[in-house]
Each structure stands twice: as structure tokens, then as C-alpha cells.
Design a protein around this motif. Structure first.
Motif, PDB file in Angstrom:
ATOM      1  N   ARG A 190       0.835  -1.204   0.000  1.00  7.73           N
ATOM      2  CA  ARG A 190       0.000   0.000   0.000  1.00  7.73           C
ATOM      3  C   ARG A 190       0.869   1.252   0.000  1.00  7.73           C
ATOM      4  O   ARG A 190       1.843   1.357   0.765  1.00  7.73           O
ATOM      5  N   TYR A 213      -7.095  -4.204   6.746  1.00 10.20           N
ATOM      6  CA  TYR A 213      -6.598  -4.260   5.370  1.00 10.20           C
ATOM      7  C   TYR A 213      -7.504  -5.097   4.474  1.00 10.20           C
ATOM      8  O   TYR A 213      -7.139  -5.410   3.343  1.00 10.20           O
ATOM      9  N   ASP A 220      -3.338   0.061  -4.409  1.00  9.35           N
ATOM     10  CA  ASP A 220      -2.883  -1.135  -3.707  1.00  9.35           C
ATOM     11  C   ASP A 220      -2.358  -2.156  -4.708  1.00  9.35           C
ATOM     12  O   ASP A 220      -2.809  -2.218  -5.862  1.00  9.35           O
TER      13      ASP A 220
END
Length: 259
Positions: A190, A213, A220
Motif C-alpha cells: 500500500r 486491510y 494497492d
């Protein structure tokens, strides 16, 4: 001697085949004992608010009772983007520059970095309202894209049109993992204003649904590393050729010895 060697070759080849198999336990996602066919299992997980940053691209549509004025803010090619053509991304929207601002006609530069899309929408509506009566601003994030690499069926870059996209949805876009994908060690990379973050996700663990997450954010990247079984399976065919060659040589030597 030749018979024993051939038997040994078959035995070793069988061992390599077994070591190249993937056990059933490593394949299912979200394994757990709490699931039931009678009632759903509720798992709380708040979706994080994405904060805009430099490099993002925004679609801004202004509606009002004064279309001549509001159309000044509407980039003509935005309709192409909403039709599903990502190639027009930078032509269709307002890019956030390195200073964290977007440049609106007449209004000028407005700083949106650090704001959520909803907050930025409210801010821009206030700015545009000073020039257009009863203006209604609709803002969308165009640059929501992810990258999926490694042991998936269709690796590549994918655009997301769902602000609540999850890790499972991202993997679904890539055709899911192959049987040789390591479901217990998926890397999520990320990008943040301070640099890159790397977190390991276990798809087989039901606690994934509670992870902060679990929801994807723009830019991402998911990397699925291969299981050791993939390397073993790949080497098995090469070993088969070697064993076949050795067997052929032994048979030839045995034939010559008989002569």
C-alpha cells in the motif's frame, strides 16, 4: 539390476509427485468453526475513509438550474469515462497536483489532499456555489486502480468502480489464485504519503474479515507468492526425463552385458 533400478526410479518419481501435490487444507478461504447453515455470522469491520493525495484523478460534475454556467466545470469527455473507458482517465477528470490541489475553472485552485471524497465534494460545492446558483456537485474518484501479480490466473492492473472493494473482490478480478498460490502469505503493498507499507494476509483465516486491510484502497498491489509445490511440480517433468534416460542407459548396458 535393471529391474531394481527401474523400480527405484518409479519410487522416487512417485515421491516427487506426492511432494508436488497441494493439500486440501491449504485451498479453502476463510476457514473457521463458527459458520452455520442456520444463522449468519456478523463480523464488524468499518471501511476506512480514503484520503485524497497527489496523483489522484477526480470526476466532478456540476448540476444546476443555470446549465450555461455549470457546464463550465464539466469536462466533456467525462461521459466517455463513465462509459467504461479507463484510457480517457486523465482527459476526463481533475488531477490532484503535487501541492494537493485541483484547478477548477473560474474558482481556481482548491486544496483537496487529506480530505475524503465526500469532504472534498462538500468543499468544492461551496466554492462553486459562489458562482453558480443552487449548484449540486457530484464527485467520484476515477483513479481507483489496483495491481494483482503472482500466482493468479490473470495478473494485471484493474480499475475499481466500487468504493467498498475488498481483497477478495480484487483477487476475483484477476481470476482467483491458481492451486499453487500461497493463500496463507499474500502480500498487500500500500502506498502512503510517507512511503510503502507491506502487510501479510492469510486468506484461509476467518479473521481476515476483521482486518483493517480487508478493504482495498487506490494503488494497492497484491502479490501472491507460489507454493513450494509449484517448483517441485515443475522439476518433476525434468526429473522424469532424467530417470528415463538413466533407465535407457541401464537397459542398453544390460543388453550389452548379456551379449
Amino acid at each position: 539390476m535393471g529391474v531394481h533400478l527401474r523400480t527405484g526410479n518409479i519410487f522416487f518419481a512417485w515421491l516427487f509427485f506426492l511432494s508436488g501435490c497441494v493439500t486440501q487444507q491449504k485451498l479453502p478461504y476463510l476457514q473457521g468453526q463458527a459458520y452455520s447453515t442456520l444463522s449468519p455470522v456478523n463480523i464488524a469491520n468499518a471501511r476506512p475513509d480514503y484520503q485524497l493525495q497527489a496523483g489522484d484523478v477526480l470526476s466532478i460534475r456540476v448540476q444546476s438550474v443555470q446549465p450555461v454556467l455549470s457546464d463550465i466545470f464539466n469536462v466533456p469527455s467525462t461521459q466517455t469515462m463513465t462509459a467504461g473507458d479507463p484510457s480517457t482517465l486523465y482527459l476526463a477528470g481533475y488531477p490532484v497536483d503535487e501541492a494537493g490541489t485541483i484547478n477548477l475553472p473560474t474558482v481556481g485552485r482548491v486544496k483537496v489532499a487529506g480530505l475524503s471524497v465526500k469532504q472534498a465534494e462538500t468543499l468544492v460545492q461551496g466554492k462553486v456555489g459562489a458562482y453558480v446558483r443552487d449548484a449540486n456537485v457530484l464527485m467520484k474518484l476515477l483513479s481507483f486502480k489496483i495491481t494483482v501479480l503472482g500466482e493468479v490466473r490473470q495478473p494485471g492492473r484493474y480499475f475499481i468502480y466500487n468504493p467498498q472493494a475488498t481483497v477478495l473482490e480484487g483477487l476475483g478480478l484477476a481470476g482467483d489464485l491458481t492451486e499453487f498460490g500461497n493463500r496463507e502469505n499474500v502480500k498487500l503493498i500500500r502506498q502512503t504519503p510517507k512511503g510503502s507499507q507491506v502487510i501479510l494476509l492469510d486468506l484461509t483465516d476467518a479473521k481476515l474479515l476483521q482486518s483493517p486491510y480487508y478493504y482495498l484502497l487506490p494503488n494497492d498491489a497484491l502479490y501472491i507468492e507460489p507454493l513450494k509445490a509449484r517448483a517441485v511440480r515443475g522439476n518433476a517433468s525434468n526429473l522424469g526425463i532424467v530417470f528415463a534416460g538413466v533407465s535407457a542407459i541401464v537397459l542398453l548396458l544390460s543388453f550389452l552385458d548379456i551379449k
